[in-house]
Design an enzyme around this catalytic site. Structure first.
Site, mmCIF file in Angstrom:
data_model
loop_
_atom_site.group_PDB
_atom_site.id
_atom_site.type_symbol
_atom_site.label_atom_id
_atom_site.label_comp_id
_atom_site.label_asym_id
_atom_site.label_seq_id
_atom_site.Cartn_x
_atom_site.Cartn_y
_atom_site.Cartn_z
ATOM 1 N N ASP A 17 0.808 -1.231 0.000
ATOM 2 C CA ASP A 17 0.000 0.000 0.000
ATOM 3 C C ASP A 17 0.837 1.275 0.000
ATOM 4 O O ASP A 17 0.422 2.305 0.537
ATOM 5 C CB ASP A 17 -0.980 0.019 1.195
ATOM 6 C CG ASP A 17 -1.863 -1.212 1.213
ATOM 7 O OD1 ASP A 17 -2.169 -1.728 0.128
ATOM 8 O OD2 ASP A 17 -2.233 -1.650 2.321
ATOM 9 N N LYS A 20 1.752 2.151 -5.112
ATOM 10 C CA LYS A 20 2.285 1.599 -6.371
ATOM 11 C C LYS A 20 1.359 1.888 -7.552
ATOM 12 O O LYS A 20 1.807 2.277 -8.627
ATOM 13 C CB LYS A 20 2.481 0.069 -6.229
ATOM 14 C CG LYS A 20 3.483 -0.301 -5.143
ATOM 15 C CD LYS A 20 3.567 -1.801 -4.940
ATOM 16 C CE LYS A 20 2.349 -2.421 -4.283
ATOM 17 N NZ LYS A 20 2.093 -2.022 -2.886
ATOM 18 N N GLY A 44 -4.502 -4.311 -3.781
ATOM 19 C CA GLY A 44 -5.488 -3.276 -4.099
ATOM 20 C C GLY A 44 -4.708 -2.041 -4.483
ATOM 21 O O GLY A 44 -4.096 -1.409 -3.626
ATOM 22 N N HIS A 45 -4.667 -1.743 -5.755
ATOM 23 C CA HIS A 45 -3.865 -0.616 -6.243
ATOM 24 C C HIS A 45 -4.798 0.515 -6.681
ATOM 25 O O HIS A 45 -5.590 0.354 -7.608
ATOM 26 C CB HIS A 45 -2.964 -1.062 -7.407
ATOM 27 C CG HIS A 45 -1.917 -2.054 -6.978
ATOM 28 N ND1 HIS A 45 -0.965 -2.560 -7.814
ATOM 29 C CD2 HIS A 45 -1.671 -2.608 -5.758
ATOM 30 C CE1 HIS A 45 -0.184 -3.397 -7.136
ATOM 31 N NE2 HIS A 45 -0.602 -3.443 -5.899
ATOM 32 N N GLN A 234 2.037 -6.074 -3.139
ATOM 33 C CA GLN A 234 2.469 -6.168 -1.731
ATOM 34 C C GLN A 234 3.749 -5.333 -1.538
ATOM 35 O O GLN A 234 3.948 -4.376 -2.260
ATOM 36 C CB GLN A 234 2.685 -7.636 -1.297
ATOM 37 C CG GLN A 234 1.392 -8.435 -1.190
ATOM 38 C CD GLN A 234 0.854 -8.932 -2.521
ATOM 39 O OE1 GLN A 234 1.552 -9.579 -3.280
ATOM 40 N NE2 GLN A 234 -0.391 -8.637 -2.823
HETATM 41 P P1 GDP Z 1 -0.774 0.316 -3.505
HETATM 42 O O1 GDP Z 1 -1.349 -0.966 -3.061
HETATM 43 O O2 GDP Z 1 0.691 0.417 -3.267
HETATM 44 O O3 GDP Z 1 -1.130 0.680 -4.915
HETATM 45 O O4 GDP Z 1 -1.434 1.439 -2.581
HETATM 46 P P2 GDP Z 1 -2.991 1.545 -2.173
HETATM 47 O O5 GDP Z 1 -3.739 2.035 -3.336
HETATM 48 O O6 GDP Z 1 -3.449 0.320 -1.508
HETATM 49 O O7 GDP Z 1 -2.908 2.617 -1.031
HETATM 50 C C1 GDP Z 1 -2.358 3.887 -1.234
HETATM 51 C C2 GDP Z 1 -3.441 4.939 -0.899
HETATM 52 O O8 GDP Z 1 -2.835 6.211 -0.813
HETATM 53 C C3 GDP Z 1 -4.491 5.068 -1.990
HETATM 54 O O9 GDP Z 1 -5.694 5.450 -1.399
HETATM 55 C C4 GDP Z 1 -3.933 6.188 -2.875
HETATM 56 O O10 GDP Z 1 -4.958 6.876 -3.565
HETATM 57 C C5 GDP Z 1 -3.305 7.067 -1.844
HETATM 58 N N1 GDP Z 1 -2.116 7.823 -2.255
HETATM 59 C C6 GDP Z 1 -1.127 7.488 -3.120
HETATM 60 N N2 GDP Z 1 -0.149 8.434 -3.121
HETATM 61 C C7 GDP Z 1 -0.549 9.381 -2.244
HETATM 62 C C8 GDP Z 1 0.041 10.594 -1.768
HETATM 63 O O11 GDP Z 1 1.130 10.995 -2.153
HETATM 64 N N3 GDP Z 1 -0.686 11.298 -0.832
HETATM 65 C C9 GDP Z 1 -1.900 10.886 -0.369
HETATM 66 N N4 GDP Z 1 -2.503 11.642 0.539
HETATM 67 N N5 GDP Z 1 -2.456 9.739 -0.785
HETATM 68 C C10 GDP Z 1 -1.790 9.001 -1.693
HETATM 69 P P1 IMO Z 2 -0.870 -4.214 -2.241
HETATM 70 O O1 IMO Z 2 -0.385 -4.754 -3.560
HETATM 71 C C1 IMO Z 2 -1.020 -4.654 2.071
HETATM 72 C C2 IMO Z 2 -1.064 -8.728 3.673
HETATM 73 C C3 IMO Z 2 -2.333 -9.184 4.362
HETATM 74 C C4 IMO Z 2 -1.768 -10.168 5.357
HETATM 75 C C5 IMO Z 2 -0.616 -10.814 4.584
HETATM 76 C C6 IMO Z 2 -0.979 -12.133 3.917
HETATM 77 O O2 IMO Z 2 -2.158 -3.508 -2.312
HETATM 78 O O3 IMO Z 2 0.212 -3.445 -1.572
HETATM 79 P P2 IMO Z 2 -2.533 -12.854 1.874
HETATM 80 O O4 IMO Z 2 -3.883 -12.378 1.443
HETATM 81 O O5 IMO Z 2 -1.470 -12.603 0.871
HETATM 82 O O6 IMO Z 2 -2.579 -14.250 2.387
HETATM 83 O O7 IMO Z 2 -2.186 -11.956 3.160
HETATM 84 O O8 IMO Z 2 -0.252 -9.874 3.569
HETATM 85 N N1 IMO Z 2 -1.264 -8.212 2.295
HETATM 86 C C7 IMO Z 2 -1.214 -6.921 1.964
HETATM 87 N N2 IMO Z 2 -1.049 -5.817 2.730
HETATM 88 N N3 IMO Z 2 -1.111 -4.529 0.739
HETATM 89 C C8 IMO Z 2 -1.229 -5.617 -0.050
HETATM 90 O O9 IMO Z 2 -1.169 -5.560 -1.389
HETATM 91 C C9 IMO Z 2 -1.338 -6.890 0.564
HETATM 92 N N4 IMO Z 2 -1.487 -8.155 0.098
HETATM 93 C C10 IMO Z 2 -1.420 -8.955 1.163
HETATM 94 O O10 IMO Z 2 -2.986 -8.118 4.983
HETATM 95 O O11 IMO Z 2 -1.202 -9.482 6.450
HETATM 96 MG MG MG Z 3 -2.869 -1.661 -1.807
#
Ligand code: GDP
Ligand code: IMO
Ligand code: MG
Length: 433
Positions: A17, A20, A44-45, A234
């Site tokens: 998270d 990415k 979840g991207h 991840q």
């Molecule tokens: P990912 O899994 O690495 O793609 O990240 P996620 O989407 O799960 O979580 C990142 C969260 O932060 C999302 O809600 C993005 O919209 C948000 N986000 C990304 N970059 C920034 C930033 O620079 N500032 C803020 N405030 N939010 C951001």
């Molecule tokens: P992105 O790509 C954050 C965590 C789960 C759990 C552990 C194992 O959005 O960054 P699994 O479902 O793989 O058996 O879970 O890994 N986890 C993540 N945490 N971002 C993710 O993906 C994750 N994918 C798995 O919360 O602790």
């Molecule tokens: Mg994510």
């Protein structure tokens, strides 16, 4: 030969998270091809542009760009139901999806009964549960390595249903052994058989998309001089080998995973973009040395909207951990750092940066093999915050001096330059240094 292009890898350096999805979307115009190499719908991207928000789980984050080819590589595990739903939520036309999304025949399938097993295995662990997203990731990869899995390419063969039934039977027996009955299992708010029906409908839908031998395809693109951006899922601290085992995911999230997950040689890797948040978050169980349990952590969660993109769970929040970041930088051979969510720290008067740990009474600068609760205390450098709204800033020179100093300290500590700073969730909120 001389025109051979490279694969640049982009991956998370913390516990996932890191942002990415947003950054891949920002960099996508520079790459004709974007490819996912591991993970599955546990990811979840999030992408935000033109006042709309999209969350992608399996589809690479270049999908919204007109001319980009998006490949789901052999290292990914695919749940057909999630993938079909995801496609429909993009609002993109079938023509666009057909031409832009290519799926590796060697990617493994997540069966409904993999989700049953994931649930059964978590339940039996009780207090020691991993906090899995329960998307069937672990059991699907287990079958892959046990040489029992079903792959996308198998859909095209007449033995598919027979092999599906055999595997399902085996999973149900395993689940029963773990005290989990099929009839008691609720999946996506419905019964197993409802879900299984949806799963087969989605298999029919997937048949309309393009399946490819992605390793051949990817290497041919490189030969033609087309650079590829490999999108990790991840984060490095969730890597099955190098993360806080057993509180990890079931794939290699580090740069090496891009080679096996796409079928490219290490010599083909170009840049390695490592993404980190200006602080840390983690969702699910497992060690988190700089975690905050007070109102400071809650403030990070509120301002940063730190709730899981896949499960909606609140993310645990804490200060930036440079010991862990340096470890990830080394494992991945990061060439370019990208710092996200700097804007979230804008209203904090002082900030803390972890530079070492106290472990069993001694100061150490590495992550120990095993961390029991309260065995590890972070040692912090306290620095002044920048107390300025930076969301509208687009030039590195205009950033507050204290933020530039924060960046400089990180660069010096991990010995890699920060090249991009993200200042908000939107595609436009980006600064190149
Ligand atoms: P990912 O899994 O690495 O793609 O990240 P996620 O989407 O799960 O979580 C990142 C969260 O932060 C999302 O809600 C993005 O919209 C948000 N986000 C990304 N970059 C920034 C930033 O620079 N500032 C803020 N405030 N939010 C951001
Ligand atoms: P992105 O790509 C954050 C965590 C789960 C759990 C552990 C194992 O959005 O960054 P699994 O479902 O793989 O058996 O879970 O890994 N986890 C993540 N945490 N971002 C993710 O993906 C994750 N994918 C798995 O919360 O602790
Ligand atoms: Mg994510």
């Amino acid at each position: 030969m001389t025109n051979t292009a490279k694969v640049d890898v982009l991956l998370g350096l913390q516990w996932g998270d890191e942002g990415k999805g947003k950054i891949v979307d920002v960099l996508a115009p520079k790459y004709p091809v974007i490819a996912r190499f591991q993970g599955g719908p546990n990811a979840g991207h999030t992408l935000e542009f033109e006042n709309k928000k999209y969350v992608l789980h399996t589809i690479p984050s270049g999908i919204f760009h007109q001319n980009a080819v998006n490949i789901i590589g052999n290292g990914v595990v695919i749940d057909p139901v999630t993938l079909q739903l995801e496609i429909s939520k993009t609002g993109l036309s079938f023509e666009h999806i057909y031409k832009s999304l290519l799926i590796s025949r060697k990617a493994h399938l997540i069966l409904p009964s993999h989700r049953l097993l994931d649930f059964a295995m978590e339940q039996i662990k009780g207090e020691a549960k991993i906090g899995s997203t329960l998307k069937g990731i672990g059991p699907a990869y287990t079958d892959k390595y046990a040489r029992a899995g079903l792959r996308i390419g198998d859909i095209e063969f007449p033995t598919f249903i027979e092999n599906y039934e055999k595997l399902k039977k085996n999973h149900i027996q395993q689940a029963e052994y773990l005290n989990c009955k099929l009839n008691d299992f609720v999946v996506d708010n419905g019964s197993f058989s409802d879900y299984e029906k949806r799963w087969f409908d989605s298999i029919e839908y997937l048949k309309k998309l393009q399946f490819i031998d992605s390793e051949v395809y990817v290497n041919a693109l490189l030969e033609k001089g087309m650079p590829i951006l490999a999108e990790g899922a991840q984060g490095s601290l969730l890597d099955v080998d190098f993360g806080s085992y057993p509180f990890v995911t079931s794939s290699n999230t580090v740069a090496a995973g891009a080679c096996s997950g796409l079928g490219i040689a290490p010599s083909k890797v170009g840049k390695v973009y490592g993404i980190f948040k200006a602080y840390c978050t983690r969702v699910g169980s497992g060690p988190f040395p700089t975690e905050l349990f007070d109102e400071v952590g809650q403030k990070m969660r509120d301002i940063g909207r730190e709730y899981g993109s896949t499960t909606g769970r609140p993310r645990r929040c804490g200060w930036l951990d440079l010991v862990a970041l340096k470890y990830a930088v080394v494992l991945n051979g990061v060439t370019d750092l990208i710092m996200t969510k700097s804007d979230v720290l804008s209203s904090f008067e002082t900030l803390k940066i972890c530079t070492s740990y106290i472990f069993n009474g001694k100061e150490i600068d590495f992550i120990p093999y095993r961390i029991e609760e309260k065995m590890l205390q972070p040692v912090y450098k306290v620095v002044p915050g920048w107390l300025n709204d930076i969301t509208n800033c687009r030039d590195y020179n205009d950033l507050p001096a204290n933020l530039k100093e924060y960046v400089r300290f990180i660069e010096e500590f991990v010995n890699v330059p920060v090249k991009i700073i993200s200042t908000g969730p939107d595609r436009t909120e980006i600064i190149y240094k």
